[in-house]
Design an enzyme around this catalytic site. Structure first.
Site, mmCIF file in Angstrom:
data_model
loop_
_atom_site.group_PDB
_atom_site.id
_atom_site.type_symbol
_atom_site.label_atom_id
_atom_site.label_comp_id
_atom_site.label_asym_id
_atom_site.label_seq_id
_atom_site.Cartn_x
_atom_site.Cartn_y
_atom_site.Cartn_z
ATOM 1 N N SER A 135 22.031 97.935 46.343
ATOM 2 C CA SER A 135 23.748 98.613 46.748
ATOM 3 C C SER A 135 23.882 100.095 45.945
ATOM 4 O O SER A 135 23.922 99.498 44.759
ATOM 5 C CB SER A 135 24.711 98.048 46.523
ATOM 6 O OG SER A 135 26.163 99.156 47.021
ATOM 7 N N LYS A 161 21.413 100.638 50.158
ATOM 8 C CA LYS A 161 22.296 101.363 50.773
ATOM 9 C C LYS A 161 23.172 102.070 49.853
ATOM 10 O O LYS A 161 23.242 101.794 48.879
ATOM 11 C CB LYS A 161 23.305 99.751 51.005
ATOM 12 C CG LYS A 161 24.913 99.619 51.077
ATOM 13 C CD LYS A 161 25.235 97.968 51.315
ATOM 14 C CE LYS A 161 26.499 98.451 50.515
ATOM 15 N NZ LYS A 161 27.396 96.534 50.568
ATOM 16 N N LYS A 163 26.814 103.891 48.868
ATOM 17 C CA LYS A 163 28.031 103.937 49.345
ATOM 18 C C LYS A 163 28.572 105.142 49.752
ATOM 19 O O LYS A 163 27.981 106.776 49.304
ATOM 20 C CB LYS A 163 28.491 103.648 48.039
ATOM 21 C CG LYS A 163 28.687 102.552 47.620
ATOM 22 C CD LYS A 163 29.508 101.178 48.383
ATOM 23 C CE LYS A 163 29.798 99.887 47.907
ATOM 24 N NZ LYS A 163 30.066 98.682 48.376
ATOM 25 N N ASP A 188 27.579 102.487 53.839
ATOM 26 C CA ASP A 188 29.128 101.299 53.587
ATOM 27 C C ASP A 188 30.028 102.003 53.101
ATOM 28 O O ASP A 188 30.276 102.893 51.836
ATOM 29 C CB ASP A 188 28.669 100.168 52.118
ATOM 30 C CG ASP A 188 29.712 99.544 52.405
ATOM 31 O OD1 ASP A 188 31.079 99.104 53.267
ATOM 32 O OD2 ASP A 188 29.327 98.369 51.009
ATOM 33 N N GLU A 213 28.376 100.099 57.830
ATOM 34 C CA GLU A 213 29.199 98.569 56.888
ATOM 35 C C GLU A 213 30.578 99.418 56.721
ATOM 36 O O GLU A 213 30.756 100.462 55.562
ATOM 37 C CB GLU A 213 28.862 98.598 55.778
ATOM 38 C CG GLU A 213 29.296 97.211 55.088
ATOM 39 C CD GLU A 213 28.503 96.571 54.318
ATOM 40 O OE1 GLU A 213 27.675 97.127 53.557
ATOM 41 O OE2 GLU A 213 29.073 96.054 53.229
ATOM 42 N N ASP A 238 32.214 94.069 57.073
ATOM 43 C CA ASP A 238 32.402 92.869 55.440
ATOM 44 C C ASP A 238 33.975 92.969 55.911
ATOM 45 O O ASP A 238 34.816 91.447 56.309
ATOM 46 C CB ASP A 238 31.914 94.259 54.687
ATOM 47 C CG ASP A 238 32.501 93.725 53.143
ATOM 48 O OD1 ASP A 238 32.684 92.631 52.938
ATOM 49 O OD2 ASP A 238 31.351 94.448 52.364
ATOM 50 N N LYS A 262 30.274 87.113 53.148
ATOM 51 C CA LYS A 262 29.680 87.087 51.831
ATOM 52 C C LYS A 262 30.773 85.711 51.399
ATOM 53 O O LYS A 262 32.060 85.548 52.200
ATOM 54 C CB LYS A 262 30.552 88.121 51.477
ATOM 55 C CG LYS A 262 29.928 89.461 50.882
ATOM 56 C CD LYS A 262 31.377 90.262 49.865
ATOM 57 C CE LYS A 262 30.506 91.994 49.993
ATOM 58 N NZ LYS A 262 31.346 92.948 49.556
ATOM 59 N N GLY A 290 26.814 91.638 48.404
ATOM 60 C CA GLY A 290 27.517 91.059 47.481
ATOM 61 C C GLY A 290 28.541 91.508 46.922
ATOM 62 O O GLY A 290 29.060 92.328 47.169
HETATM 63 O O1 OSB Z 1 31.241 96.366 49.699
HETATM 64 O O2 OSB Z 1 29.115 95.197 49.660
HETATM 65 C C1 OSB Z 1 30.642 95.817 48.834
HETATM 66 C C2 OSB Z 1 30.668 95.364 45.390
HETATM 67 C C3 OSB Z 1 31.583 95.153 45.211
HETATM 68 C C4 OSB Z 1 32.720 95.227 46.365
HETATM 69 C C5 OSB Z 1 31.823 95.115 47.370
HETATM 70 C C6 OSB Z 1 30.786 95.789 47.722
HETATM 71 C C7 OSB Z 1 29.856 95.733 46.810
HETATM 72 C C8 OSB Z 1 28.539 95.489 46.533
HETATM 73 C C9 OSB Z 1 27.797 95.135 45.535
HETATM 74 O O3 OSB Z 1 28.246 97.052 47.408
HETATM 75 C C10 OSB Z 1 26.807 94.611 46.028
HETATM 76 C C11 OSB Z 1 25.741 93.924 44.790
HETATM 77 O O4 OSB Z 1 26.318 92.749 44.537
HETATM 78 O O5 OSB Z 1 24.862 94.419 45.004
HETATM 79 MG MG MG Z 2 30.768 96.302 51.718
#
Ligand code: OSB
Ligand code: MG
Length: 369
Positions: A135, A161, A163, A188, A213, A238, A262, A290
């Site tokens: 991510s 992924k 952001k 995401d 996402e 999510d 999650k 995650g």
């Molecule tokens: O939205 O998936 C998410 C990390 C913190 C809070 C929300 C998210 C995330 C990540 C990181 O996308 C995923 C990872 O742990 O590698």
């Molecule tokens: Mg997410």
């Protein structure tokens, strides 16, 4: 399993590199470790609530309060059978999924050790290594974004992924898609759009993304159903899936075609398992999200992702992607085929280094029966 002693540790750990989402940039990550002593065994759990209420309404502060004042008093001295038994006993605590999930993880760790089975075996998972991706947070410039993605591809990640947030969405995704035409790519938004502003995301449909996402508000399964009708690309939820009930609503409303499981967000592994089964029955693919976990939470995610419905790569990257120094003897490495091997020792299958826990500790409180 008689719960004889419970210790809560509030940790703050510097990240290898800052992580920016639509809700902000962080340089360090909070978590609460739950340590349980029972009949000569020690179970560990990780509560992933962060310092700020950006991802969801819980914080490390609220989780500390809920664990100390409501969960611990109802569990200390009791004889627990498993994660489901734990959930039943704290059913009177409304919400606070992240807090309860952190505690439940430690109960599963104990149960596995008690029975001499890994979490994967307890859950009935089949895969001994699970496909993973990375991510990538928002970067300062498109050039840095491309360099960052390139570096992860060189590390061996085969799914990326990105952001996104308003103004940094179609442009960023297009640049990465042009540079890597065959890459398994997804985005995401972390709830940064409304149904109106999400119209700007429609051009994402031309980029061959695996999924989009959580574009809309966390409590907005209804509008996600409208948005999914406008998009060819699967919407993946999510933040919205805070319980198995919410997963059912989303499936019945066709608000998404993919679910990110999650366990923390939906209250724990027990509910994560239930959502997995529901999606498997409905033919809806899932993947494991995650929360920048330490190796403790990562071990739990790997065990869950070994189940058959997890057909898409998870946000479970190698230890080195997150922290310079992690909390366990074990280090999770990326295999050459972009998988990570699932722990196979009893329980979570990790050995916690106490010296490391103390090093990052902000506060600690011990409750004895
Ligand atoms: O939205 O998936 C998410 C990390 C913190 C809070 C929300 C998210 C995330 C990540 C990181 O996308 C995923 C990872 O742990 O590698
Ligand atoms: Mg997410």
């Amino acid at each position: 399993m008689k719960i004889e002693q419970i210790t809560l540790h509030h940790l703050r750990m510097p990240l290898v590199s800052h992580f920016e989402t639509s809700f902000g940039r962080i340089f360090e990550r909070d978590c609460i470790l739950v340590e349980i002593q029972s009949e000569g065994l020690t179970g560990w759990g990780e509560c992933v609530a962060d310092r700020d209420p950006g991802y969801c309404s819980e914080t490390s502060g609220t989780a500390w309060h809920i664990l100390m004042d409501f969960v611990v008093p109802q569990i200390l001295g009791r004889d627990l059978a498993d994660g489901a038994d734990f959930q039943q006993r704290v059913d009177n605590v409304r919400g606070h999924q992240l807090a309860k999930a952190g505690f439940e993880m430690a109960v599963w760790d104990l149960l596995g050790q008690h029975e001499g089975k890994s979490l994967r075996q307890l859950f009935g998972g089949e895969k001994t290594a699970v496909p993973v991706g990375v991510s990538v947070g928002l970067q300062d410039t498109p050039g840095i974004l491309l360099e960052t993605v390139e570096r992860y591809l060189a590390d061996g990640y085969r799914r990326v992924k990105l952001k996104i947030k308003p103004g940094r969405d179609v442009g960023d995704a297009t640049i990465v898609r042009r540079a890597f035409p065959d890459l398994a790519l997804q985005v995401d938004a972390n709830s940064a759009y409304t149904l109106e502003t999400a119209q700007s995301l429609l051009p994402l449909d031309d980029l061959g993304l695996l999924l989009i996402e959580q574009p809309l508000y966390e409590d907005d399964i209804w509008d996600h159903a409208s948005l999914q009708k406008m998009l060819k690309t699967p919407v993946c939820l999510d933040e919205s899936i805070v319980s198995p009930r919410h997963a059912r609503y989303a499936l019945e409303m066709q608000a998404c075609r993919i679910i990110n499981i999650k366990p923390a967000r939906s209250g724990g592994l027990r509910d994560g398992l239930e959502i997995h089964q529901m999606c498997l029955d409905a033919g809806v693919p899932v993947w494991c999200g995650g929360m920048l976990e330490t190796n403790i939470g990562r071990a739990s995610n790997l065990a869950l992702a070994s189940l058959p419905g997890f057909s898409l790569p998870g946000d479970i990257s190698a230890s080195a992607r997150y922290y310079h120094e992690d909390l366990t003897d074990e280090t999770f490495l990326l295999n050459p085929d972009s998988t990570i091997t699932v722990p196979d020792k009893p329980g979570l299958g990790v050995t916690v280094i106490r010296k490391q826990v103390e090093k990052f500790s902000q506060a600690k409180v011990i409750f004895a029966d």
